[in-house]
Structures are given as structure tokens and as C-alpha cells.
Design an enzyme around this catalytic site. Structure first.
Site, mmCIF file in Angstrom:
data_model
loop_
_atom_site.group_PDB
_atom_site.id
_atom_site.type_symbol
_atom_site.label_atom_id
_atom_site.label_comp_id
_atom_site.label_asym_id
_atom_site.label_seq_id
_atom_site.Cartn_x
_atom_site.Cartn_y
_atom_site.Cartn_z
ATOM 1 C CB VAL A 11 -0.871 0.173 0.882
ATOM 2 C CG1 VAL A 11 -1.786 1.272 1.745
ATOM 3 C CG2 VAL A 11 -1.821 -1.183 0.877
ATOM 4 C CE LYS A 35 9.354 -3.224 1.566
ATOM 5 N NZ LYS A 35 9.008 -3.675 2.606
ATOM 6 C CB THR A 121 -7.092 -1.964 6.230
ATOM 7 O OG1 THR A 121 -7.396 -2.201 5.127
ATOM 8 C CG2 THR A 121 -8.759 -2.655 5.670
ATOM 9 C CD GLU A 152 -5.600 -0.774 0.673
ATOM 10 O OE1 GLU A 152 -6.126 -0.749 -0.437
ATOM 11 O OE2 GLU A 152 -5.565 -1.544 1.194
ATOM 12 N N GLY A 258 -8.111 -15.183 -1.868
ATOM 13 C CA GLY A 258 -6.853 -15.279 -0.622
ATOM 14 C C GLY A 258 -6.635 -13.889 -0.973
ATOM 15 C CB CYS A 261 -7.418 -7.639 1.146
ATOM 16 S SG CYS A 261 -6.844 -6.183 0.756
ATOM 17 C CE LYS A 264 -4.910 -7.863 5.964
ATOM 18 N NZ LYS A 264 -5.317 -6.977 7.146
ATOM 19 C CE LYS A 321 -5.879 -9.513 -8.475
ATOM 20 N NZ LYS A 321 -7.054 -8.902 -8.297
ATOM 21 N NE ARG A 328 0.258 -10.637 0.833
ATOM 22 C CZ ARG A 328 0.317 -8.912 1.250
ATOM 23 N NH1 ARG A 328 1.322 -8.728 2.759
ATOM 24 N NH2 ARG A 328 0.418 -8.302 -0.122
#
Length: 433
Positions: A11, A35, A121, A152, A258, A261, A264, A321, A328
């Protein structure tokens, strides 16, 4: 405008890159030094179509920067987007420790007005907890601040377009000062901008995702009836989808939802209701149906073969997807695990998600990874399709058949038209068709 984004995950990175693309100056604060170095070099740690290209464009233009220093981020801008993770706890509730940490450390460093914006979220009334945390740790009660919610609505695989061309923008604010900042920030967006209180904005996010998950589980339930009766779930979905009150999106049956989002957020919404003394039994059933989808798929595979022990099965698709490398809560994880326990030999292929999948299922002990879809099906006794990548839709099925030991396809995503595949000589087992 100058904007600070705290959190360089899915996000946060998408938010920062897209705002920079629109001409704002953006600094992304990320705790992990390796990172940050990767991001500074213009390399995205996640696969999202178009993201890396836009990031490199904004880096070259000097509109995008990355740092590990929260203090530097807070000095850069008065507008702070909180985009840290809110992972699921064992009881289904959201782990808000990262949100609390950002609020706490921001309060300690604040010397002037800041607008703290929840982009992650979070459960309804999290804004109250952020305010309470800031009040506890702020250096002086005279330093002004606002807390707002701006959830978002990004879909992995199409996040850039979702951000730049949203259906709507939801903003929860409590002051005119905060509202004015958002009006300036989103003035060039051609979509409805819904201003609410923060609690309502927080609730809109969970309610939206849970409703979409409910549509998917509903159609999967109907698909089971279609298989028993000989009806066609795709035509059922088409017939329903023309009704403007229903719509065609999210009516595709398969092996379940899956990602980071839906699973969860459904569980979190159930838990939120429970904390307020309410029983969201409807969503419990949505979750139960989804949990059963991979199990039903494996049972279908077993029924086709009697036993899958020592059978070589090719698997196309590991990501939850298409157009993402995210695994995840992917149905593929449970399906692969169950088939391995049954003694199957699996040859796996996914265009983007194999490296992530190898962290869970290393090569060996019944697992191999193929360099392309065709090498995956060599001498396979069945092909299992778990993700509807465009690459699979365009595959040369005649070539596939020539490479397989047995021409059997078990399609968990209804990628093909049954009559066309069967005309090529395949045994074809779709979902609800």
C-alpha cells in the site's frame, strides 16, 4: 504538495509512487535498510504491473525519495500517510502494533502541525486510539494535529489504475483544516469524494471488502449446486450480472479468494462485531465456504484418479490472483500441501510467484519447479489450474496434450470453455460447469 508515506509495503509503495507520478514530492519511510537501498536503486520488492516503471520515472525527476529515518520524514512534510501492516492475529483481530508505533514515535518527534492519515486497513475507531497515543507522547499539548482516515481500495494486479482512476475516494475527517488539505490533494481526481467522520470511513473499508468476499462465496456455493444439477455457473453469473443491482464483477466461481485483504478483513470484521457484542454469522459462513474451496478441489482431483499417490500432476498458477507475485492466503498453498500429503508428485509453474512459493515449498520431496508451462506438463497425468493468468488462457492446448501422459485438466478458475477443450480430446473438469 509535499507528502510523507510511512511504510514501504504494497500500500505504501503504491501510494507514494502514484502521488509522485501526479507531481507531488513524496518521501517514503521504510524501516528495513536493505529494502530502502533496493528502492533507491529503482527496484521494486513486489511485482505490480507498471509500478517499477513509474517509480524509476519519479526517482529520475527528483519527486520521490526513500529513507529509514522517521524524523527526516516528519520534517519533510506535514501530511503523513500511515501505510504499515496490520496482520491478522490468531483470534482474527488485526495486529495494530505497527500503527501504534508510528503514532507514538511521531508524537515524540512532532514540533508543528501534522495530519496523520490512516491508509492501512484498521478496525473502526482506530483513529481514537491514534489520538490517545499522540496525546500521551506529544511533547506539548499546544502542538496541533489531526487524525484522518483515507482507506485504500487497491486491487493487486491493477493497483496503479485503481489509484489513478478510482471509483471513489473516501475521507474521514474531524476538522476543516484537514478537510481542506484533502480537497487540495484530490482536486484533480475525476470521481466522487466522500467526506465522512473517521469512524465511518474506517467502516466503509471493512464493509466493502467483506461484501465482495460474500459475493465470491455465494457464487462458489451456487457452483456446487450447478455441478450436482448440470447447470452452468458461468451462465448463471452472466444472467445475474446483467441486473444493475447485482453487477457481474466478483461473480466468478473457483477455488476461493486469497491475498492480503479479503481473508484478513472478513475475519477482522467478524471480530470487530464480536467486540461490540454482535454476531456476524453471515460473514462466518462466507469464511467457512471459502475455507472449504481448496479442500473440495483436492477431493475432486482424488475422485478423478481414485488415488493420487505417485501421480505426476502439473500445477499452473501459485499466486492468489493473476498479475501479482503475492501468495498470501493463496488457495494454492493448501492445495499443494494436501496433494503432497497424499503422495502426489507436483511440477509447479507460475509466471511471477515461484520464488515466493519456494520459501514455503522448497524443491525436492515431491516438488519441482518448471521454467515454463509446457515443461511443467511433460509426462503429467493431469494439469491443475489454480490461477487465471493470461498466459494460460492463450496456451497451445494441442501442444499441452501432446506432452502429457494423460490428457486431463482440472480447472479451478474456469479458464477455458468446456466444449472447446473437450473437443481437443481432454477430460476437462471445471468448477460448476
Amino acid at each position: 504538495m509535499k507528502l510523507t508515506v510511512v511504510g514501504g509495503g504494497y500500500v505504501g509503495l503504491t501510494t507514494g509512487v502514484c502521488f509522485a507520478h501526479l507531481g507531488h514530492e513524496v518521501m517514503v519511510v521504510e524501516k528495513i535498510p536493505q529494502k530502502v537501498e533496493l528502492l533507491k536503486a529503482g527496484k521494486s520488492p513486489i511485482y505490480e504491473p507498471g509500478l517499477e516503471e513509474l517509480m524509476q520515472e519519479s526517482l529520475r525527476a527528483g519527486r520521490l525519495s526513500f529513507t529509514t529515518d522517521l524524523k527526516e520524514g516528519l520534517e519533510f512534510s506535514d501530511v503523513i500517510f500511515i501505510c504499515v501492516g496490520t496482520p491478522q492475529r490468531p483470534d482474527g483481530s488485526a495486529d495494530l502494533s505497527q500503527v501504534e508505533e508510528v503514532a507514538r514515535e511521531t508524537a515524540k518527534l512532532m514540533t508543528s502541525y501534522k495530519l496523520l492519515i490512516e491508509k492501512s486497513t484498521v478496525p473502526v475507531n482506530t483513529h481514537q486510539l491514534i489520538k490517545k497515543t499522540v496525546q500521551r507522547y506529544i511533547k506539548s499539548p499546544d502542538i496541533p494535529y489531526d487524525v484522518a482516515s483515507n482507506p485504500e481500495f487497491l486491487r493487486e494486479g491493477s493497483a496503479i489504475e485503481d489509484f489513478l482512476k478510482p471509483d471513489r475516494i473516501v475521507v474521514g475527517v474531524e476538522s476543516e483544516r484537514a478537510k481542506k488539505i484533502f480537497e487540495d490533494l484530490y482536486k484533480d481526481f475525476n470521481c466522487p469524494i466522500i467526506f465522512t467522520d473517521p469512524a465511518t470511513a474506517e467502516l466503509i473499508k471493512h464493509a466493502s471488502n467483506s461484501f465482495l468476499a460474500m459475493k465470491i462465496s455465494f457464487m462458489n456455493m451456487v457452483a456446487d449446486l450447478c455441478e450436482k444439477t448440470g447447470a452452468d455457473i458461468k451462465l448463471v453469473a452472466d444472467g445475474m450480472g446483467y441486473d444493475k443491482r447485482i453487477g457481474r464483477e466478483f461473480l466468478n466461481a473457483g477455488i476461493g479468494y486469497g491475498g492480503s485483504c479479503f481473508p484478513k478483513d472478513v475475519k477482522a470484521f467478524i471480530r470487530i462485531a464480536q467486540d461490540y457484542g454482535l454476531d456476524f454469522g453471515l460473514l462466518k459462513e462466507v469464511d467457512r465456504i471459502n475455507q472449504e474451496r481448496p479442500i473440495r478441489f483436492v477431493e475432486k482431483v482424488k475422485s478423478i484418479f481414485w488415488s493420487v499417490k505417485d501421480k505426476k500432476l502439473a500445477v499452473w498458477g501459485l499466486a492468489f490472483k493473476p498479475n501479482t507475485d503475492d501468495i498470501r492466503e493463496a488457495p494454492s498453498i493448501k492445495i499443494v500441501d494436501m496433494l503432497l500429503r497424499e503422495g502426489a508428485k507436483l511440477s509447479l509453474y507460475d509466471p511471477k510467484a515461484m520464488e515466493n512459493f519456494k520459501l514455503l515449498f522448497p524443491e525436492g520431496k515431491g516438488i519441482s519447479y518448471a521454467k515454463d508451462p509446457y515443461s511443467a506438463v511433460e509426462n503429467a497425468e493431469a494439469l491443475l489450474i489454480l490461477t487465471e493468468w493470461e498466459e494460460f488462457k492463450k496456451a497451445d492446448l494441442k501442444r499441452v496434450k501432446s506432452l502429457m501422459a494423460l490428457p486431463i485438466i482440472v480447472d479451478g478458475r474456469n479458464v477455458y470453455e468446456p466444449s472447446e477443450v473437450r473437443a481437443l480430446g481432454f477430460e476437462y473438469y471445471p468448477v460448476g460447469r
